[in-house]
Scaffold this motif. Structure first.
Motif, PDB file in Angstrom:
ATOM      1  N   LEU A 520       0.829  -1.212   0.000  1.00 32.99           N
ATOM      2  CA  LEU A 520       0.000   0.000   0.000  1.00 32.99           C
ATOM      3  C   LEU A 520       0.862   1.261   0.000  1.00 32.99           C
ATOM      4  O   LEU A 520       0.482   2.284  -0.584  1.00 32.99           O
ATOM      5  CB  LEU A 520      -0.949   0.000   1.211  1.00 32.99           C
ATOM      6  CG  LEU A 520      -2.058  -1.070   1.163  1.00 32.99           C
ATOM      7  CD1 LEU A 520      -2.897  -1.026   2.435  1.00 32.99           C
ATOM      8  CD2 LEU A 520      -2.944  -0.910  -0.068  1.00 32.99           C
ATOM      9  N   LEU A 521       2.039   1.204   0.646  1.00 36.33           N
ATOM     10  CA  LEU A 521       2.963   2.345   0.572  1.00 36.33           C
ATOM     11  C   LEU A 521       3.422   2.563  -0.871  1.00 36.33           C
ATOM     12  O   LEU A 521       3.577   3.694  -1.332  1.00 36.33           O
ATOM     13  CB  LEU A 521       4.168   2.123   1.486  1.00 36.33           C
ATOM     14  CG  LEU A 521       3.931   2.331   2.981  1.00 36.33           C
ATOM     15  CD1 LEU A 521       5.122   1.832   3.793  1.00 36.33           C
ATOM     16  CD2 LEU A 521       3.679   3.808   3.296  1.00 36.33           C
ATOM     17  N   LYS A 522       3.612   1.460  -1.596  1.00 36.82           N
ATOM     18  CA  LYS A 522       4.026   1.569  -3.001  1.00 36.82           C
ATOM     19  C   LYS A 522       2.862   2.011  -3.889  1.00 36.82           C
ATOM     20  O   LYS A 522       3.079   2.628  -4.936  1.00 36.82           O
ATOM     21  CB  LYS A 522       4.650   0.244  -3.458  1.00 36.82           C
ATOM     22  CG  LYS A 522       6.088   0.135  -2.926  1.00 36.82           C
ATOM     23  CD  LYS A 522       6.695  -1.236  -2.957  1.00 36.82           C
ATOM     24  CE  LYS A 522       8.115  -1.173  -2.368  1.00 36.82           C
ATOM     25  NZ  LYS A 522       8.680  -2.479  -2.080  1.00 36.82           N
ATOM     26  N   VAL A 523       1.632   1.712  -3.461  1.00 34.97           N
ATOM     27  CA  VAL A 523       0.457   2.261  -4.158  1.00 34.97           C
ATOM     28  C   VAL A 523       0.439   3.776  -3.971  1.00 34.97           C
ATOM     29  O   VAL A 523       0.211   4.543  -4.916  1.00 34.97           O
ATOM     30  CB  VAL A 523      -0.858   1.642  -3.625  1.00 34.97           C
ATOM     31  CG1 VAL A 523      -2.072   2.355  -4.221  1.00 34.97           C
ATOM     32  CG2 VAL A 523      -0.920   0.153  -3.950  1.00 34.97           C
ATOM     33  N   LYS A 524       0.698   4.214  -2.728  1.00 35.62           N
ATOM     34  CA  LYS A 524       0.734   5.658  -2.443  1.00 35.62           C
ATOM     35  C   LYS A 524       1.786   6.371  -3.283  1.00 35.62           C
ATOM     36  O   LYS A 524       1.601   7.508  -3.711  1.00 35.62           O
ATOM     37  CB  LYS A 524       1.012   5.886  -0.955  1.00 35.62           C
ATOM     38  CG  LYS A 524       1.004   7.359  -0.560  1.00 35.62           C
ATOM     39  CD  LYS A 524       1.246   7.582   0.919  1.00 35.62           C
ATOM     40  CE  LYS A 524       1.257   9.077   1.217  1.00 35.62           C
ATOM     41  NZ  LYS A 524       1.424   9.340   2.662  1.00 35.62           N
ATOM     42  N   GLU A 525       2.906   5.681  -3.544  1.00 36.23           N
ATOM     43  CA  GLU A 525       3.980   6.273  -4.348  1.00 36.23           C
ATOM     44  C   GLU A 525       3.682   6.228  -5.843  1.00 36.23           C
ATOM     45  O   GLU A 525       4.482   6.684  -6.664  1.00 36.23           O
ATOM     46  CB  GLU A 525       5.299   5.540  -4.067  1.00 36.23           C
ATOM     47  CG  GLU A 525       5.843   5.792  -2.665  1.00 36.23           C
ATOM     48  CD  GLU A 525       7.000   4.861  -2.317  1.00 36.23           C
ATOM     49  OE1 GLU A 525       7.566   4.250  -3.247  1.00 36.23           O
ATOM     50  OE2 GLU A 525       7.326   4.740  -1.124  1.00 36.23           O
ATOM     51  N   GLY A 526       2.532   5.643  -6.210  1.00 40.87           N
ATOM     52  CA  GLY A 526       2.143   5.606  -7.627  1.00 40.87           C
ATOM     53  C   GLY A 526       2.831   4.525  -8.428  1.00 40.87           C
ATOM     54  O   GLY A 526       2.876   4.588  -9.663  1.00 40.87           O
ATOM     55  N   LEU A 527       3.368   3.502  -7.743  1.00 38.55           N
ATOM     56  CA  LEU A 527       4.152   2.473  -8.436  1.00 38.55           C
ATOM     57  C   LEU A 527       3.324   1.258  -8.844  1.00 38.55           C
ATOM     58  O   LEU A 527       3.624   0.589  -9.824  1.00 38.55           O
ATOM     59  CB  LEU A 527       5.314   2.022  -7.546  1.00 38.55           C
ATOM     60  CG  LEU A 527       6.302   3.123  -7.151  1.00 38.55           C
ATOM     61  CD1 LEU A 527       7.280   2.606  -6.111  1.00 38.55           C
ATOM     62  CD2 LEU A 527       7.053   3.635  -8.371  1.00 38.55           C
ATOM     63  N   THR A 528       2.276   0.941  -8.065  1.00 42.06           N
ATOM     64  CA  THR A 528       1.423  -0.217  -8.378  1.00 42.06           C
ATOM     65  C   THR A 528      -0.013   0.107  -7.964  1.00 42.06           C
ATOM     66  O   THR A 528      -0.310   1.256  -7.615  1.00 42.06           O
ATOM     67  CB  THR A 528       1.952  -1.496  -7.689  1.00 42.06           C
ATOM     68  OG1 THR A 528       1.215  -2.623  -8.169  1.00 42.06           O
ATOM     69  CG2 THR A 528       1.876  -1.419  -6.173  1.00 42.06           C
ATOM     70  N   THR A 529      -0.892  -0.892  -8.023  1.00 42.31           N
ATOM     71  CA  THR A 529      -2.311  -0.643  -7.713  1.00 42.31           C
ATOM     72  C   THR A 529      -2.764  -1.494  -6.532  1.00 42.31           C
ATOM     73  O   THR A 529      -2.138  -2.509  -6.208  1.00 42.31           O
ATOM     74  CB  THR A 529      -3.204  -0.982  -8.925  1.00 42.31           C
ATOM     75  OG1 THR A 529      -3.066  -2.389  -9.218  1.00 42.31           O
ATOM     76  CG2 THR A 529      -2.816  -0.162 -10.147  1.00 42.31           C
ATOM     77  N   ILE A 530      -3.877  -1.085  -5.920  1.00 43.77           N
ATOM     78  CA  ILE A 530      -4.444  -1.834  -4.795  1.00 43.77           C
ATOM     79  C   ILE A 530      -4.788  -3.259  -5.241  1.00 43.77           C
ATOM     80  O   ILE A 530      -4.547  -4.224  -4.508  1.00 43.77           O
ATOM     81  CB  ILE A 530      -5.699  -1.121  -4.253  1.00 43.77           C
ATOM     82  CG1 ILE A 530      -5.317   0.245  -3.670  1.00 43.77           C
ATOM     83  CG2 ILE A 530      -6.401  -1.973  -3.205  1.00 43.77           C
ATOM     84  CD1 ILE A 530      -6.496   1.111  -3.288  1.00 43.77           C
ATOM     85  N   GLU A 531      -5.341  -3.395  -6.469  1.00 42.92           N
ATOM     86  CA  GLU A 531      -5.730  -4.717  -6.972  1.00 42.92           C
ATOM     87  C   GLU A 531      -4.537  -5.662  -7.001  1.00 42.92           C
ATOM     88  O   GLU A 531      -4.646  -6.831  -6.634  1.00 42.92           O
ATOM     89  CB  GLU A 531      -6.329  -4.607  -8.389  1.00 42.92           C
ATOM     90  CG  GLU A 531      -7.668  -3.918  -8.490  1.00 42.92           C
ATOM     91  CD  GLU A 531      -7.593  -2.407  -8.299  1.00 42.92           C
ATOM     92  OE1 GLU A 531      -8.605  -1.812  -7.906  1.00 42.92           O
ATOM     93  OE2 GLU A 531      -6.500  -1.822  -8.541  1.00 42.92           O
TER      94      GLU A 531
END
Length: 540
Positions: A520-531
């Protein structure tokens, strides 16, 4: 020959405000020999390929094209030699009267355009396509005139060309595996890209035997043995990159199925700073592996990037004054300055036997490819207790689960407690495509999920889908991690037969980031998605 106003790429990009003169100079200094400026700028991260194509479209009034959806006229391949096409990254796609449409990665390559006009007599109309698109099209459409109707030895030549094409395409697409799947009337070629299998093409059944025989010859396998599975390896250079191929054959009712794993040797030798570890996790992991002794375990399913992390760790510790020995099955990559032993069960060289011999070779650091049984586990643990750093892998779902797995193997709890210094679990998630990423506000459900994990967030990033990612919204993969450092309190809980829930609650209170937290931290950084994060990690 058409008269053109010839402009330089750097001037076009500067006019659009995408790059400065200083950045162009820096890119030129760092670029590889014979590498074009556009490729260097994309590779070094100054611009994306999508930005490059959009600028060229606007500034030069040249349209772009998606080759994987374009009805290419295969007969046009005769007009432009394959060598010229590959060298200049271009391919003829359409001819209308006296005009030949050429898809080019660099439409400012006037020398290539002039060459084609002189040799064909046509006026060239350049259109823009991505490098990957063009290379895949070259692999797909050239040499299709090969006569697959030939039988026996006569089929060898087209099979050689065809296998070259299949492997070249796999490397171009950055596939991890190539599947040759026989069925009743055909043989299918599929590629695993970013963890997902994708159909590429079907081939006539009559080429099957010659194609599989070609694979076996390269891999030094027995071509007359078709009833038993076989394993081999091939070392090739494709597109100036050293590539290792692992070959596995399996007899099926329609013939032998072949899976070829592609190991790009230029991608494995990563530093610890390049394997997507968060700053705090990196600091803790470096502390764990730099201790004078102890057992460090990496966990996760097959294909979760454990080998890359292992080799990165070994690379970090590989100094002249250190003796590093590994026992692996198979030896995935050869490491400079590291003594690597290949398991060979047929002659009795198992993990356990290899490990016993290693201890007589005065090692400082030992790597055991995998702990599969009690004997290997006990020798690895005792090795770590006698002053060695030991790395190994386990197939468990989380870092905490490594503890009961060792207990279930029959290893005495006091041995596990005394030896274990850290366990890192990891998974691979798909990266959001850089060329088509867009942002949107988080939904109420997503907001609740992030709040549960104490993360403030307003918007998430997704891929809209473009030519670069074949409309998937993802391109490439990255790792998410969780690191459990075994401190005195964890050891005390283990010795007192505490439940895994108690251990998990303790490390959570101590601030450990679990797989979902890291994802989720990497989702916040725009690198991957929640799915993607939820696909590979269980929200505990």
């Amino acid at each position: 020959m058409a008269v053109r106003l010839k402009r330089k790429l750097g001037d076009v990009l500067k006019a659009e405000g995408l790059i400065t003169e200083d950045e162009i100079v820096a890119a030129l200094e760092q670029k590889k020999p014979r590498q074009k400026l556009g490729d260097a700028l994309v590779e070094q991260g100054y611009i994306t390929e999508k930005q490059l194509i959009e600028v060229l479209e606007i500034q030069l009034n040249i349209s772009s094209v998606s080759l994987y959806r374009f009805p290419i006229n295969e007969q046009l391949m005769e007009l432009v030699p394959k060598e010229l096409a590959r060298e200049n990254i271009l391919i003829p796609i359409e001819q209308h009267e006296n005009t030949l449409t050429i898809a080019m990665n660099d439409p400012l390559d006037y020398y290539a355009i002039d060459d084609i006009e002189l040799s064909t007599g046509f006026e060239v109309k350049p259109v823009i396509a991505t490098k990957e698109d063009i290379l895949q099209a070259i692999n797909k459409y050239y040499d299709l005139e090969a006569d697959f109707s030939m039988e026996g030895e006569g089929a060898d030549a087209p099979a050689v060309k065809l296998l070259d094409q299949i492997l070249q395409t796999g490397v171009t697409l950055r596939a991890s595996d190539v599947h040759l799947d026989p069925s009743e009337g055909k043989i299918a070629v599929r590629y695993r890209i970013d963890g997902m299998l994708r159909n590429d093409r079907t081939l006539p059944k009559r080429i099957q035997n010659a194609l599989i025989a070609r694979v076996k010859i390269l891999a030094n396998l027995n071509i007359t043995e078709t009833r038993m599975p076989q394993d081999g390896r091939i070392r090739l250079v494709i597109d100036a990159k050293p590539i290792d191929l692992r070959v596995s054959t399996l007899p099926t009712v329609f013939g032998e199925k072949v899976v070829i794993r592609i190991l790009d040797l230029t991608n494995i030798f990563k530093k610890l700073t390049e394997i997507d570890l968060h700053a705090e996790t990196l600091k803790q992991y470096r502390d764990v592996i730099s201790r004078p002794s102890g057992l460090v375990l990496l966990t996760g399913p097959t294909g979760s990037g454990k080998t890359t992390t292992l080799y990165s760790s070994i690379n970090e510790l590989n100094q002249e004054d250190v003796n590093i020995i590994t026992v692996e099955d198979p030896v995935e990559y050869q490491l400079e300055g590291v003594n690597q032993v290949q398991v060979n069960s047929a002659v009795g060289l198992t993990f356990a036997a290899g490990l016993r011999s290693i201890l007589r070779q005065d090692p400082n650091i030992i790597m055991v490819g995998e702990i599969r049984d009690r004997e290997t586990a006990e020798i690895a643990i005792r090795s770590s207790l006698t002053g060695h750093v030991v790395f190994s892998t386990l197939h468990t779902n989380s870092a905490v689960d490594a503890i009961p797995r060792l207990f279930d193997m029959g290893v005495e709890p006091y041995l596990v407690v005394s030896s274990l210094t850290g366990v890192m679990a990891q998974r691979l998630v798909k990266r959001v495509c850089k060329d088509c990423k867009t942002s949107r506000p988080v939904t109420k459900m997503e907001q609740e999920l992030f709040e549960k994990h104490h993360i403030d967030i307003d918007e998430v990033t997704e891929g809209a889908g473009c030519d670069s990612c074949r409309g998937t919204g993802y391109r490439g993969r990255m790792a998410i991690h969780e690191l459990m450092v075994i401190d005195d309190q964890v050891k005390k809980l283990m010795m007192n037969n505490a439940s895994m829930r108690e251990i998990k609650d303790y490390v959570k209170d101590k601030g450990m980031h679990f797989l979902v937290d890291d994802g989720l931290l990497k989702v916040k950084e725009g690198l991957t998605t929640i799915e993607e994060v939820m696909r590979v990690a269980i929200d505990a």
